[in-house]
Design an enzyme around this catalytic site. Structure first.
Site, PDB file in Angstrom:
ATOM      1  N   TYR A   1     -51.540 -32.095 -37.993  1.00  0.00           N
ATOM      2  CA  TYR A   1     -51.784 -33.309 -37.206  1.00  0.00           C
ATOM      3  C   TYR A   1     -51.208 -34.556 -37.879  1.00  0.00           C
ATOM      4  O   TYR A   1     -50.843 -35.512 -37.213  1.00  0.00           O
ATOM      5  CB  TYR A   1     -53.294 -33.534 -37.014  1.00  0.00           C
ATOM      6  CG  TYR A   1     -53.868 -32.895 -35.785  1.00  0.00           C
ATOM      7  CD1 TYR A   1     -53.783 -31.522 -35.587  1.00  0.00           C
ATOM      8  CD2 TYR A   1     -54.518 -33.660 -34.828  1.00  0.00           C
ATOM      9  CE1 TYR A   1     -54.327 -30.938 -34.467  1.00  0.00           C
ATOM     10  CE2 TYR A   1     -55.067 -33.075 -33.703  1.00  0.00           C
ATOM     11  CZ  TYR A   1     -54.972 -31.718 -33.522  1.00  0.00           C
ATOM     12  OH  TYR A   1     -55.514 -31.145 -32.407  1.00  0.00           O
TER      13      TYR A   1
ATOM     14  N   LYS B   1     -54.691 -18.402 -41.714  1.00  0.00           N
ATOM     15  CA  LYS B   1     -53.654 -17.458 -41.295  1.00  0.00           C
ATOM     16  C   LYS B   1     -52.881 -17.081 -42.561  1.00  0.00           C
ATOM     17  O   LYS B   1     -51.661 -17.264 -42.662  1.00  0.00           O
ATOM     18  CB  LYS B   1     -52.768 -18.117 -40.217  1.00  0.00           C
ATOM     19  CG  LYS B   1     -51.772 -17.212 -39.555  1.00  0.00           C
ATOM     20  CD  LYS B   1     -52.383 -16.158 -38.632  1.00  0.00           C
ATOM     21  CE  LYS B   1     -51.315 -15.177 -38.171  1.00  0.00           C
ATOM     22  NZ  LYS B   1     -51.883 -14.026 -37.433  1.00  0.00           N
TER      23      LYS B   1
ATOM     24  N   ASP C   1     -56.542 -15.522 -35.577  1.00  0.00           N
ATOM     25  CA  ASP C   1     -56.438 -14.732 -34.340  1.00  0.00           C
ATOM     26  C   ASP C   1     -57.640 -13.802 -34.194  1.00  0.00           C
ATOM     27  O   ASP C   1     -58.225 -13.668 -33.118  1.00  0.00           O
ATOM     28  CB  ASP C   1     -55.107 -13.953 -34.270  1.00  0.00           C
ATOM     29  CG  ASP C   1     -54.752 -13.223 -35.556  1.00  0.00           C
ATOM     30  OD1 ASP C   1     -55.436 -13.413 -36.581  1.00  0.00           O
ATOM     31  OD2 ASP C   1     -53.771 -12.447 -35.545  1.00  0.00           O
TER      32      ASP C   1
ATOM     33  N   ASP D   1     -59.373 -27.307 -33.927  1.00  0.00           N
ATOM     34  CA  ASP D   1     -59.245 -27.885 -32.583  1.00  0.00           C
ATOM     35  C   ASP D   1     -59.339 -26.778 -31.537  1.00  0.00           C
ATOM     36  O   ASP D   1     -60.096 -26.857 -30.574  1.00  0.00           O
ATOM     37  CB  ASP D   1     -57.901 -28.617 -32.467  1.00  0.00           C
ATOM     38  CG  ASP D   1     -57.689 -29.203 -31.078  1.00  0.00           C
ATOM     39  OD1 ASP D   1     -58.627 -29.827 -30.564  1.00  0.00           O
ATOM     40  OD2 ASP D   1     -56.586 -29.021 -30.523  1.00  0.00           O
TER      41      ASP D   1
ATOM     42  N   ASP E   1     -62.818 -25.574 -28.937  1.00  0.00           N
ATOM     43  CA  ASP E   1     -62.829 -25.518 -27.468  1.00  0.00           C
ATOM     44  C   ASP E   1     -63.272 -24.134 -27.005  1.00  0.00           C
ATOM     45  O   ASP E   1     -64.037 -23.991 -26.047  1.00  0.00           O
ATOM     46  CB  ASP E   1     -61.430 -25.811 -26.885  1.00  0.00           C
ATOM     47  CG  ASP E   1     -61.249 -27.287 -26.542  1.00  0.00           C
ATOM     48  OD1 ASP E   1     -61.817 -28.130 -27.265  1.00  0.00           O
ATOM     49  OD2 ASP E   1     -60.542 -27.589 -25.562  1.00  0.00           O
TER      50      ASP E   1
HETATM   51  C1  IPM Z   1     -60.296 -33.148 -30.049  1.00  0.00           C
HETATM   52  C2  IPM Z   1     -59.163 -33.550 -29.148  1.00  0.00           C
HETATM   53  C3  IPM Z   1     -58.173 -34.372 -29.963  1.00  0.00           C
HETATM   54  C4  IPM Z   1     -57.643 -33.468 -31.046  1.00  0.00           C
HETATM   55  C5  IPM Z   1     -57.023 -35.000 -29.148  1.00  0.00           C
HETATM   56  C6  IPM Z   1     -57.544 -35.904 -28.064  1.00  0.00           C
HETATM   57  C7  IPM Z   1     -56.049 -35.723 -30.021  1.00  0.00           C
HETATM   58  O1  IPM Z   1     -58.592 -32.422 -28.579  1.00  0.00           O
HETATM   59  O2  IPM Z   1     -60.988 -34.040 -30.565  1.00  0.00           O
HETATM   60  O3  IPM Z   1     -60.502 -31.958 -30.242  1.00  0.00           O
HETATM   61  O4  IPM Z   1     -56.707 -32.700 -30.820  1.00  0.00           O
HETATM   62  O5  IPM Z   1     -58.181 -33.519 -32.149  1.00  0.00           O
HETATM   63 MG    MG Z   2     -59.605 -30.599 -29.002  1.00  0.00          MG
END
Ligand code: IPM
Ligand code: MG
Length: 354
Positions: free
Chosen positions: A140, A190, A222, A246, A250
């Site tokens: 990042y 990884k 993975d 990240d 999710d």
């Molecule tokens: C998160 C989001 C952010 C990230 C984006 C909005 C830059 O997806 O906080 O997980 O990738 O960190």
């Molecule tokens: Mg995110």
């Protein structure tokens, strides 16, 4: 007095932070927390007003505050804005500017929502894990090139790099977190392919020597992604780098049925920041139907970690549990037989249970 900087951001950010502030005010009235609020711009909204996604004034206000409550940034309206001025730069700039190196993303499945999960109820019931994501390093924040010509072809690149001190501080925090939970830490990398991951694994293994009371295992990312679907209950604390964290967070968020319910805390040396893990959902912005619970639970984390107001944090969390147990559902978690509510009514139901 504790000062909270509120950054609504873009899309549904405005309605969900408004809702969380109302809940904070309710708990403040009850427990005399003496909270004050200051609102600041960031994201596409700030870009439209000031030409930059993160005005200096916003960052400075955050530095002086006791805690930051953040909504969400982004939206297709700004798809064609230059990379360094995109709304997402606001949250990345805040993370860097405030030194928010650790992102805690708890996934706790509420009993009354087990049926909402895309996974089988028996896999999901009782899941209680936290992802500790490194937040200011890795790919990042490495060097990058948006476009160059090499050997006659256009290419772009992003550099993943981690230093030992960067890995050490996030690992220590993850071990400390595991120690006061169920004593199990999974480090995700990884290492079969990436040099950064091999350094990550060596460093984590070394730190483990100081935490004999925590059981450590390593997983490739993975495999971890698969294990989160196959047997999520095996996890207590997961520690990983920025990009893997990240993606995995999710994935882990839907175990509980909706990403709309997931809070996060970004902890650093200065002011810590609290935000739901979902995005700005421009498609439903302004319609009054967004689920504010992820943001409200983030506000509870703010009370717990930045203001050490445990009783207030618990009051909010149990008010949300109660609201759900009483059958109220926002659109994202609604199904037949439940009571459908919008953002405002959700806020009222939660406030009335505090
Ligand atoms: C998160 C989001 C952010 C990230 C984006 C909005 C830059 O997806 O906080 O997980 O990738 O960190
Ligand atoms: Mg995110």
């Amino acid at each position: 007095m504790s000062k909270i900087v509120v950054i609504p951001g873009d899309g549904i950010g405005k309605e969900i932070t408004e809702s969380a502030v109302e809940v904070l005010k309710t708990v403040d009235k009850k427990l005399n927390l003496d909270l004050e609020y200051e609102f600041h711009d960031a994201g596409g909204t700030a870009y439209d007003k000031f030409g930059v996604p993160l005005p200096d004034e916003t960052l400075e206000a955050c530095k002086k505050a006791d805690a930051v409550l953040f909504g969400a940034v982004g939206g297709n309206k700004w798809d064609n804005v230059k990379a360094e001025l995109r709304p997402e730069r606001a949250i990345l700039g805040l993370r860097k500017g405030l030194g928010l190196y650790a992102n805690l993303r708890p996934v706790k499945v509420v009993d009354s929502l087990v049926g909402n999960s895309p996974l089988k109820p028996e896999l999901v019931k009782g899941v209680d894990l936290v992802i500790v994501r490194e937040l200011v390093g890795g790919i990042y924040f490495g060097d990058r090139c948006e476009s160059e010509i090499k050997d006659g072809a256009e290419r772009a690149w992003d550099l993943e790099n981690y230093s030992v001190p960067e890995i050490e501080r996030i690992t220590k925090l993850a071990f400390e977190t595991a120690k006061i939970r169920r004593g199990k830490l999974t480090s995700v990398d990884k290492a079969n392919v990436l040099a950064t991951s091999r350094l990550w694994r060596r460093t984590v293994t070394k730190i483990a020597e100081n935490f004999n009371d925590v059981e450590l295992n390593h997983l490739y990312v993975d495999n971890c992604a698969m294990q989160l679907c196959v047997n999520p209950k095996q996890f207590d604390v997961i520690v990983t780098g920025n990009l893997f964290g990240d993606i995995l967070s999710d994935e882990a968020a839907v175990i509980g049925g909706s990403i709309g319910l997931m809070p996060s805390a970004s902890i650093g040396e200065l002011t810590s920041l609290y935000e739901p893990i979902h995005g700005s959902a421009p498609d439903i912005a302004g319609k009054g139907i967004a689920n504010p619970m992820g943001t409200i639970l983030s506000a509870a984390m703010l009370l717990r970690y930045s203001l050490h107001a445990e009783e207030a944090a618990k009051a909010i969390e149990s008010a949300i549990d109660q609201t759900l147990a009483d059958g109220f559902r926002t659109a994202d978690i609604y199904s037949d037989g439940f009571k459908k509510i919008g953002t405002e009514q959700a806020t009222q139901e939660i406030c009335s249970r505090i």
